[in-house]
Design a protein around this motif. Sequence first.
Motif, mmCIF file in Angstrom:
data_model
loop_
_atom_site.group_PDB
_atom_site.id
_atom_site.type_symbol
_atom_site.label_atom_id
_atom_site.label_comp_id
_atom_site.label_asym_id
_atom_site.label_seq_id
_atom_site.Cartn_x
_atom_site.Cartn_y
_atom_site.Cartn_z
ATOM 1 N N ARG A 1 12.703 1.726 -4.858
ATOM 2 C CA ARG A 1 11.959 1.468 -3.669
ATOM 3 C C ARG A 1 12.277 -0.180 -3.134
ATOM 4 N NH1 ARG A 1 8.385 4.297 -0.789
ATOM 5 N NH2 ARG A 1 7.013 2.271 -0.408
ATOM 6 N N HIS A 2 12.121 -0.948 -4.304
ATOM 7 C CA HIS A 2 12.155 -2.345 -3.852
ATOM 8 C C HIS A 2 13.475 -2.933 -4.001
ATOM 9 C CE1 HIS A 2 7.745 -3.024 -5.391
ATOM 10 N NE2 HIS A 2 7.810 -1.934 -4.257
ATOM 11 N N GLY A 3 14.687 -2.243 -4.709
ATOM 12 C CA GLY A 3 15.788 -2.510 -4.860
ATOM 13 C C GLY A 3 16.176 -3.627 -5.825
ATOM 14 N N ALA A 4 14.955 -3.620 -6.615
ATOM 15 C CA ALA A 4 14.983 -4.749 -7.673
ATOM 16 C C ALA A 4 13.708 -4.255 -8.510
ATOM 17 C CB ALA A 4 15.096 -6.053 -7.428
ATOM 18 N N LYS A 5 13.786 -4.834 -9.901
ATOM 19 C CA LYS A 5 12.486 -4.722 -10.667
ATOM 20 C C LYS A 5 11.807 -6.196 -10.505
ATOM 21 C CE LYS A 5 10.767 -3.293 -15.204
ATOM 22 N NZ LYS A 5 9.918 -4.383 -15.122
ATOM 23 N N ASP A 6 11.177 -6.386 -9.390
ATOM 24 C CA ASP A 6 10.344 -7.327 -9.363
ATOM 25 C C ASP A 6 8.781 -7.163 -9.710
ATOM 26 O OD1 ASP A 6 9.770 -5.696 -7.467
ATOM 27 O OD2 ASP A 6 10.116 -6.920 -5.673
ATOM 28 N N PHE A 7 8.712 -6.285 -10.498
ATOM 29 C CA PHE A 7 6.960 -5.864 -10.959
ATOM 30 C C PHE A 7 6.983 -5.754 -12.578
ATOM 31 C CE2 PHE A 7 9.498 -2.353 -10.015
ATOM 32 C CZ PHE A 7 9.040 -1.329 -11.043
ATOM 33 N N PHE A 8 6.071 -5.850 -13.281
ATOM 34 C CA PHE A 8 5.847 -5.209 -14.554
ATOM 35 C C PHE A 8 4.567 -4.390 -14.632
ATOM 36 C CE2 PHE A 8 3.236 -9.197 -14.039
ATOM 37 C CZ PHE A 8 2.020 -8.995 -15.084
ATOM 38 N N THR B 1 8.836 6.723 -15.359
ATOM 39 C CA THR B 1 9.031 7.504 -13.795
ATOM 40 C C THR B 1 8.654 6.401 -12.956
ATOM 41 O OG1 THR B 1 8.353 9.425 -15.048
ATOM 42 C CG2 THR B 1 8.475 9.335 -12.683
ATOM 43 N N VAL B 2 7.461 5.641 -13.138
ATOM 44 C CA VAL B 2 6.982 4.584 -12.251
ATOM 45 C C VAL B 2 7.997 3.638 -11.919
ATOM 46 C CG1 VAL B 2 5.077 3.029 -11.858
ATOM 47 C CG2 VAL B 2 4.745 5.375 -12.471
ATOM 48 N N THR B 3 8.382 3.185 -13.271
ATOM 49 C CA THR B 3 9.596 1.961 -13.156
ATOM 50 C C THR B 3 10.621 2.466 -12.488
ATOM 51 O OG1 THR B 3 8.767 1.304 -15.208
ATOM 52 C CG2 THR B 3 10.920 0.352 -14.540
ATOM 53 N N ASP B 4 11.132 3.495 -12.528
ATOM 54 C CA ASP B 4 12.354 3.807 -11.662
ATOM 55 C C ASP B 4 12.414 4.251 -10.384
ATOM 56 O OD1 ASP B 4 13.688 4.075 -14.054
ATOM 57 O OD2 ASP B 4 13.464 6.257 -14.569
ATOM 58 N N VAL C 1 0.730 -1.284 0.168
ATOM 59 C CA VAL C 1 -0.075 -0.017 0.112
ATOM 60 C C VAL C 1 0.907 1.266 -0.133
ATOM 61 C CG1 VAL C 1 -1.681 1.351 1.447
ATOM 62 C CG2 VAL C 1 -1.844 -1.024 1.213
ATOM 63 N N SER C 2 1.991 1.227 0.736
ATOM 64 C CA SER C 2 2.923 2.502 0.679
ATOM 65 C C SER C 2 3.334 2.857 -0.759
ATOM 66 C CB SER C 2 4.156 2.158 1.549
ATOM 67 O OG SER C 2 4.878 1.134 1.342
ATOM 68 N N ASP C 3 3.523 1.823 -1.358
ATOM 69 C CA ASP C 3 3.979 2.123 -3.014
ATOM 70 C C ASP C 3 2.727 3.012 -3.765
ATOM 71 O OD1 ASP C 3 6.101 0.651 -2.880
ATOM 72 O OD2 ASP C 3 5.288 -1.253 -3.649
ATOM 73 N N ALA C 4 1.738 2.287 -3.254
ATOM 74 C CA ALA C 4 0.495 3.194 -3.928
ATOM 75 C C ALA C 4 0.437 5.044 -3.371
ATOM 76 C CB ALA C 4 -0.898 2.608 -3.673
ATOM 77 N N ALA C 5 0.764 4.839 -2.026
ATOM 78 C CA ALA C 5 0.800 6.253 -1.481
ATOM 79 C C ALA C 5 1.986 7.040 -2.127
ATOM 80 C CB ALA C 5 1.002 5.979 -0.010
ATOM 81 N N GLU C 6 2.989 6.584 -2.592
ATOM 82 C CA GLU C 6 4.246 7.357 -3.109
ATOM 83 C C GLU C 6 3.821 7.532 -4.546
ATOM 84 O OE1 GLU C 6 7.020 8.342 -2.033
ATOM 85 O OE2 GLU C 6 6.151 7.904 0.133
ATOM 86 N N LEU C 7 3.125 6.920 -5.121
ATOM 87 C CA LEU C 7 2.784 6.853 -6.428
ATOM 88 C C LEU C 7 1.725 8.142 -6.680
ATOM 89 C CD1 LEU C 7 2.319 3.387 -8.090
ATOM 90 C CD2 LEU C 7 3.905 4.904 -8.721
#
Length: 652
Positions: free
Chosen positions: A500-507, A492-495, A336-342
């Motif tokens: 935040r995650h330390g890796a690209k573990d999303f698409f 921008t979202v990808t970067d 949820v905190s990712d959504a808050a940052e976005l």
Amino acid sequence: MADPLILIENLRRAFPSGDGYVEALKGIDLTIEAGEMVAIIGASGSGKSTLMNVLGCLDKPTSGTYRVSGKPTDALGPDDLAALRREHFGFIFQRYNLLAELTAAGNVEIPAIYAGQRSADRLEKAHQLLDRLGMADRAEHRPGQLSGGQQQRVSIARALMNDADVILADEPTGALDKKSSEEVLRILHELHEDGRTVIIVTHDPEVAAQAERIIEISDGEIIADRQTRPAKQIQSAERPATSGQSASAWKAAVDRFSEAFQMALLAMRAHKLRTSLTMLGIVIGIASVVCVLALGEGSQRQVLENIRRLGTNTLEIFPGKNFGDLRSGRIRTLVVSDAAELEKQYFAAAVTPTVSSSGTVRFGPVEANAQISGVGDQYFAAKATELVEGRLLDTDSIRFRTQEVVIDENTRNTLFPGATDTAIGSVIFIDTVPCLVIGIVSSSQSSFGGRQNLSVYLPYTTVQTRFLGSTSLRSIILRVDESTDMDVAEQTVTDMLTQRHGAKDFFILNTDEIRQSITSTTQTMALLISAIALISLAVGGIGVMNIMLVSVSERITEIGVRMAVGARQGDILQQFLIEAVLVCLISGVLGILAALGFGVLFSMLGSSFSLVYSNTAIVSAVICATLIGVVFGYLPARNASRLDPSEVLSRS
């Protein structure tokens, strides 16, 4: 000493015949002074008609010299020769050669049109000439309504229209009875008395005897030249000046264009069936192109509307590498905190976390399977979902994990059949959890499940605690502001999330890519069908060219007469080109009307989308039709303008 009006020296004219040539004129020497009345007599095939064509600048000699008032004609181009015919010669033909579509006055006017005389002046003079020749009461009659003698009088009036110095009469009495012949000869004598040079070409000795001088020709050579009575030579300058004034250059050009336009309309009206069949191909082609473009635009708008219902300008972030990633279920970093940052990003119009499950919904005895979606309060804005009734989830619903539910129309219709107005405020069971129905939204459009799935929406916090027992998210949906480029927002979202995650573990699923892909597909299909329609247009254009070529061959007499009275090559080119363009332009308008009619019919059939016509497409269709007329009409028009006037008149 003044130059003679006509001077011919060692003139020869040869025509191709098989592998060689046949000489029609063999070293002719001839002088004719202004004001003479000369008869050229000879048997058929003697060369007298060929000589007349050369004298009237309808034909050019193979060799030798021909001078008019001291000016050589051998180096003159087609338009210069047309000017000579227009300004110095008047032709009277055996077969009259009047244009059937025009009135008597209209036929008489033609030379003055090409001479650039003002409209009012030439019309007045045409009526004066017809009145002088006893044809005042027949001025508005067409040739088919006149006798042979009357038609020949109209032909004489036409020869006099530009006050010609030389009247060339080719067998002027050959097609007339005795009385009419005498009348025509009387008129020729009057013209001679007025100071004009009259040259009569005939095989009849009685007609030749009317002249002051008889030139006998046989086998292409002059065998006798005798004076029957003293010549009454009169300088052409002694005749009254031409009445009326010439129009300005642009006005003369407008008059010639108007004449060409009028003749195009008359020709189209005279051959209605042929014109209609010619236009049919263009009508079909234009209608097809306009309809295809309208269908393409309509389908694209429908596609975009469907995508809008899915959520336009949205980025949906999922855990894992892609939808088939088996490890995605074990990735817990999307929170949820990712959504808050976005939500803090400048381009974020709406952001919502989502979780999902499936379960059973039940109201009373009715039970069904449904998709359970846990969403935030901005979900419906992000997905552009339409509220049908009630209210949506709010921030309190999320914060207090309420058991409030928003259902879609499919769910309402399933759980509350026949009593849909009782849904709001009712309590339904989702699995074993009772939930209060607070709102109803339109059913979602999904490429995976269509519009038939049942969907219920609860606060994501409620679904996490009561259904899943996990705080991880299925996805985060971000709606991007309309002013921001989707690719920029995605990068921008990808970067940000990678950092935040330390890796690209999303698409990220970019709905703009879906929109572009579907739009590209519809555009490709539209281009394919447009290509087929353009082939139809090309076929129609070839039909126009063929019909115009036929029209040229059918209107040989008209072309020859216009050239004889002084029409330039550009005038003939313009006339036939206008006709081709006019046929295609009218076809284009009819094609557009047919396309609009198809759109009305299409909408009456109850289609899910309508044809969307653009002004650009309609204007382009008209331009396209005009270009077809120009491109496919040019060759026949050019061929018509380059015809040899003597050959044309001999074939008429």
